[in-house]
Design a protein around this motif. Structure first.
Motif, PDB file in Angstrom:
ATOM      1  N   TYR A   3      21.751  -4.360   0.494  1.00 35.16           N
ATOM      2  CA  TYR A   3      21.457  -4.173   1.911  1.00 35.16           C
ATOM      3  C   TYR A   3      20.049  -4.631   2.245  1.00 35.16           C
ATOM      4  CZ  TYR A   3      25.517  -1.091   1.953  1.00 35.16           C
ATOM      5  OH  TYR A   3      26.778  -0.579   1.859  1.00 35.16           O
ATOM      6  N   ASP A   4      19.849  -5.011   3.511  1.00 37.34           N
ATOM      7  CA  ASP A   4      18.513  -5.203   4.045  1.00 37.34           C
ATOM      8  C   ASP A   4      18.015  -3.843   4.498  1.00 37.34           C
ATOM      9  OD1 ASP A   4      18.661  -7.902   3.648  1.00 37.34           O
ATOM     10  OD2 ASP A   4      18.970  -8.422   5.759  1.00 37.34           O
ATOM     11  N   VAL A   5      16.729  -3.585   4.303  1.00 37.91           N
ATOM     12  CA  VAL A   5      16.139  -2.314   4.700  1.00 37.91           C
ATOM     13  C   VAL A   5      14.985  -2.602   5.649  1.00 37.91           C
ATOM     14  CG1 VAL A   5      14.970  -0.222   3.913  1.00 37.91           C
ATOM     15  CG2 VAL A   5      16.771  -1.239   2.503  1.00 37.91           C
ATOM     16  N   ARG A   6      15.053  -2.042   6.839  1.00 39.16           N
ATOM     17  CA  ARG A   6      13.961  -2.186   7.791  1.00 39.16           C
ATOM     18  C   ARG A   6      12.978  -1.052   7.564  1.00 39.16           C
ATOM     19  NH1 ARG A   6      14.572  -1.555  14.135  1.00 39.16           N
ATOM     20  NH2 ARG A   6      14.888   0.541  13.383  1.00 39.16           N
ATOM     21  N   ILE A   7      11.715  -1.386   7.413  1.00 41.99           N
ATOM     22  CA  ILE A   7      10.642  -0.423   7.160  1.00 41.99           C
ATOM     23  C   ILE A   7       9.796  -0.347   8.421  1.00 41.99           C
ATOM     24  CG2 ILE A   7       8.632   0.090   5.721  1.00 41.99           C
ATOM     25  CD1 ILE A   7      10.001  -1.950   3.668  1.00 41.99           C
ATOM     26  N   THR A   8       9.508   0.865   8.874  1.00 42.04           N
ATOM     27  CA  THR A   8       8.699   1.063  10.070  1.00 42.04           C
ATOM     28  C   THR A   8       7.516   1.967   9.740  1.00 42.04           C
ATOM     29  OG1 THR A   8      10.672   0.916  11.458  1.00 42.04           O
ATOM     30  CG2 THR A   8       8.707   1.876  12.465  1.00 42.04           C
ATOM     31  N   ALA A   9       6.316   1.543  10.115  1.00 45.56           N
ATOM     32  CA  ALA A   9       5.128   2.379   9.953  1.00 45.56           C
ATOM     33  C   ALA A   9       5.153   3.430  11.059  1.00 45.56           C
ATOM     34  CB  ALA A   9       3.859   1.543  10.041  1.00 45.56           C
ATOM     35  N   ILE A  10       5.348   4.687  10.688  1.00 40.03           N
ATOM     36  CA  ILE A  10       5.443   5.732  11.708  1.00 40.03           C
ATOM     37  C   ILE A  10       4.136   6.506  11.880  1.00 40.03           C
ATOM     38  CG2 ILE A  10       7.932   5.995  11.586  1.00 40.03           C
ATOM     39  CD1 ILE A  10       7.553   8.349   9.721  1.00 40.03           C
ATOM     40  N   ARG A  11       3.260   6.424  10.896  1.00 40.89           N
ATOM     41  CA  ARG A  11       1.955   7.062  11.023  1.00 40.89           C
ATOM     42  C   ARG A  11       1.017   6.430  10.009  1.00 40.89           C
ATOM     43  NH1 ARG A  11       2.163  13.174  10.539  1.00 40.89           N
ATOM     44  NH2 ARG A  11       3.156  12.895  12.546  1.00 40.89           N
ATOM     45  N   LYS A  12      -0.239   6.295  10.388  1.00 35.61           N
ATOM     46  CA  LYS A  12      -1.256   5.778   9.480  1.00 35.61           C
ATOM     47  C   LYS A  12      -2.324   6.865   9.322  1.00 35.61           C
ATOM     48  CE  LYS A  12      -4.530   2.051   8.781  1.00 35.61           C
ATOM     49  NZ  LYS A  12      -5.041   0.768   9.288  1.00 35.61           N
ATOM     50  N   ALA A  13      -2.589   7.227   8.083  1.00 30.79           N
ATOM     51  CA  ALA A  13      -3.587   8.257   7.799  1.00 30.79           C
ATOM     52  C   ALA A  13      -4.591   7.694   6.800  1.00 30.79           C
ATOM     53  CB  ALA A  13      -2.920   9.500   7.239  1.00 30.79           C
ATOM     54  N   ASP A  14      -5.827   8.100   6.942  1.00 30.38           N
ATOM     55  CA  ASP A  14      -6.896   7.627   6.074  1.00 30.38           C
ATOM     56  C   ASP A  14      -7.672   8.851   5.593  1.00 30.38           C
ATOM     57  OD1 ASP A  14      -8.627   5.986   4.754  1.00 30.38           O
ATOM     58  OD2 ASP A  14      -9.628   5.236   6.550  1.00 30.38           O
ATOM     59  N   TYR A  15      -7.475   9.209   4.329  1.00 32.48           N
ATOM     60  CA  TYR A  15      -8.091  10.406   3.767  1.00 32.48           C
ATOM     61  C   TYR A  15      -9.253  10.001   2.876  1.00 32.48           C
ATOM     62  CZ  TYR A  15      -3.788  12.487   5.448  1.00 32.48           C
ATOM     63  OH  TYR A  15      -2.742  12.893   6.241  1.00 32.48           O
ATOM     64  N   LYS A  16     -10.428   9.821   3.475  1.00 31.04           N
ATOM     65  CA  LYS A  16     -11.607   9.340   2.758  1.00 31.04           C
ATOM     66  C   LYS A  16     -11.971  10.255   1.591  1.00 31.04           C
ATOM     67  CE  LYS A  16     -12.657   5.879   5.553  1.00 31.04           C
ATOM     68  NZ  LYS A  16     -12.296   4.548   5.177  1.00 31.04           N
ATOM     69  N   ASP A  17     -11.841  11.577   1.774  1.00 38.87           N
ATOM     70  CA  ASP A  17     -12.216  12.505   0.703  1.00 38.87           C
ATOM     71  C   ASP A  17     -11.328  12.326  -0.527  1.00 38.87           C
ATOM     72  OD1 ASP A  17     -10.067  13.512   2.257  1.00 38.87           O
ATOM     73  OD2 ASP A  17     -10.496  15.574   1.641  1.00 38.87           O
ATOM     74  N   LEU A  18     -10.020  12.157  -0.327  1.00 32.65           N
ATOM     75  CA  LEU A  18      -9.116  11.958  -1.458  1.00 32.65           C
ATOM     76  C   LEU A  18      -9.308  10.580  -2.085  1.00 32.65           C
ATOM     77  CD1 LEU A  18      -5.854  13.563  -0.055  1.00 32.65           C
ATOM     78  CD2 LEU A  18      -7.465  14.542  -1.700  1.00 32.65           C
ATOM     79  N   GLN A  19      -9.558   9.582  -1.248  1.00 29.33           N
ATOM     80  CA  GLN A  19      -9.800   8.246  -1.772  1.00 29.33           C
ATOM     81  C   GLN A  19     -11.039   8.233  -2.661  1.00 29.33           C
ATOM     82  OE1 GLN A  19     -10.057   5.978   1.815  1.00 29.33           O
ATOM     83  NE2 GLN A  19      -7.840   5.813   2.042  1.00 29.33           N
ATOM     84  N   ALA A  20     -12.083   8.896  -2.210  1.00 32.01           N
ATOM     85  CA  ALA A  20     -13.321   8.933  -2.988  1.00 32.01           C
ATOM     86  C   ALA A  20     -13.124   9.639  -4.325  1.00 32.01           C
ATOM     87  CB  ALA A  20     -14.416   9.633  -2.186  1.00 32.01           C
ATOM     88  N   GLN A  21     -12.277  10.641  -4.342  1.00 30.87           N
ATOM     89  CA  GLN A  21     -12.069  11.430  -5.547  1.00 30.87           C
ATOM     90  C   GLN A  21     -11.078  10.798  -6.521  1.00 30.87           C
ATOM     91  OE1 GLN A  21     -11.156  15.501  -4.676  1.00 30.87           O
ATOM     92  NE2 GLN A  21     -11.146  16.110  -6.822  1.00 30.87           N
ATOM     93  N   TYR A  22     -10.022  10.141  -6.025  1.00 29.68           N
ATOM     94  CA  TYR A  22      -8.928   9.724  -6.898  1.00 29.68           C
ATOM     95  C   TYR A  22      -8.661   8.231  -6.998  1.00 29.68           C
ATOM     96  CZ  TYR A  22      -7.746  14.662  -6.898  1.00 29.68           C
ATOM     97  OH  TYR A  22      -7.790  16.007  -7.041  1.00 29.68           O
ATOM     98  N   GLU A  23      -9.206   7.421  -6.113  1.00 26.56           N
ATOM     99  CA  GLU A  23      -8.852   6.000  -6.109  1.00 26.56           C
ATOM    100  C   GLU A  23     -10.007   5.123  -6.544  1.00 26.56           C
ATOM    101  OE1 GLU A  23      -7.398   4.671  -2.365  1.00 26.56           O
ATOM    102  OE2 GLU A  23      -5.570   5.838  -2.490  1.00 26.56           O
ATOM    103  N   ASN A  24      -9.645   3.936  -7.021  1.00 25.17           N
ATOM    104  CA  ASN A  24     -10.644   2.900  -7.223  1.00 25.17           C
ATOM    105  C   ASN A  24     -10.985   2.356  -5.848  1.00 25.17           C
ATOM    106  OD1 ASN A  24     -10.543   3.074 -10.035  1.00 25.17           O
ATOM    107  ND2 ASN A  24      -8.779   1.715 -10.112  1.00 25.17           N
ATOM    108  N   PRO A  25     -12.256   2.130  -5.576  1.00 22.86           N
ATOM    109  CA  PRO A  25     -12.618   1.629  -4.238  1.00 22.86           C
ATOM    110  C   PRO A  25     -11.974   0.272  -3.954  1.00 22.86           C
ATOM    111  CG  PRO A  25     -14.574   2.093  -5.568  1.00 22.86           C
ATOM    112  CD  PRO A  25     -13.380   2.275  -6.446  1.00 22.86           C
ATOM    113  N   ILE A  26     -11.480   0.110  -2.747  1.00 22.22           N
ATOM    114  CA  ILE A  26     -10.951  -1.179  -2.328  1.00 22.22           C
ATOM    115  C   ILE A  26     -11.691  -1.605  -1.074  1.00 22.22           C
ATOM    116  CG2 ILE A  26      -8.653  -1.075  -3.364  1.00 22.22           C
ATOM    117  CD1 ILE A  26      -7.546   0.023  -0.805  1.00 22.22           C
ATOM    118  N   GLN A  27     -12.006  -2.878  -1.019  1.00 24.00           N
ATOM    119  CA  GLN A  27     -12.776  -3.407   0.095  1.00 24.00           C
ATOM    120  C   GLN A  27     -12.030  -3.326   1.414  1.00 24.00           C
ATOM    121  OE1 GLN A  27     -15.849  -3.299  -0.759  1.00 24.00           O
ATOM    122  NE2 GLN A  27     -16.393  -5.368  -0.191  1.00 24.00           N
TER     123      GLN A  27
END
Length: 97
Positions: A3-27
């Motif tokens: 099947y083809d699957v249509r993907i829709t962005a329903i919300r965009k969230a940016d959690y700077k505190d979690l990114q700083a703690q758990y992710e490698n920085p991305i530009q």
């Protein structure tokens, strides 16, 4: 059948505190706009969907494209590999071209 699957962005969230703690920085994070849509043909990554967004949802989209979709688990259980990301997919299926 695939099947083809249509993907829709329903919300965009940016959690700077979690990114700083758990992710490698991305530009430059994905430039996703609420309401934006993509179509996955047969479970493949849409060309204009960024890799990091695809990585967080690929398993679910691939299952939907294969005709599956029972993602509901008992309370407190998470799919293997669940991490900080929460993915909400609004999807519709149609036979793949």
């Amino acid at each position: 059948m695939s099947y083809d699957v249509r993907i829709t962005a329903i919300r965009k969230a940016d959690y700077k505190d979690l990114q700083a703690q758990y992710e490698n920085p991305i530009q430059h994070a994905c430039d996703v706009v609420e309401g934006q849509t993509w179509t996955s043909h047969g479970g493949r990554q849409p060309e204009d969907l960024c890799d990091s967004a695809w990585q967080s949802m690929a398993e679910f989209v691939e299952q939907l494209a294969a005709g599956g979709g029972n993602f509901y688990l008992p309370a407190g259980e998470f799919p293997v590999g669940a991490g900080v990301s929460v993915v909400a997919i609004s999807a519709t299926r149609a036979p793949s071209r």
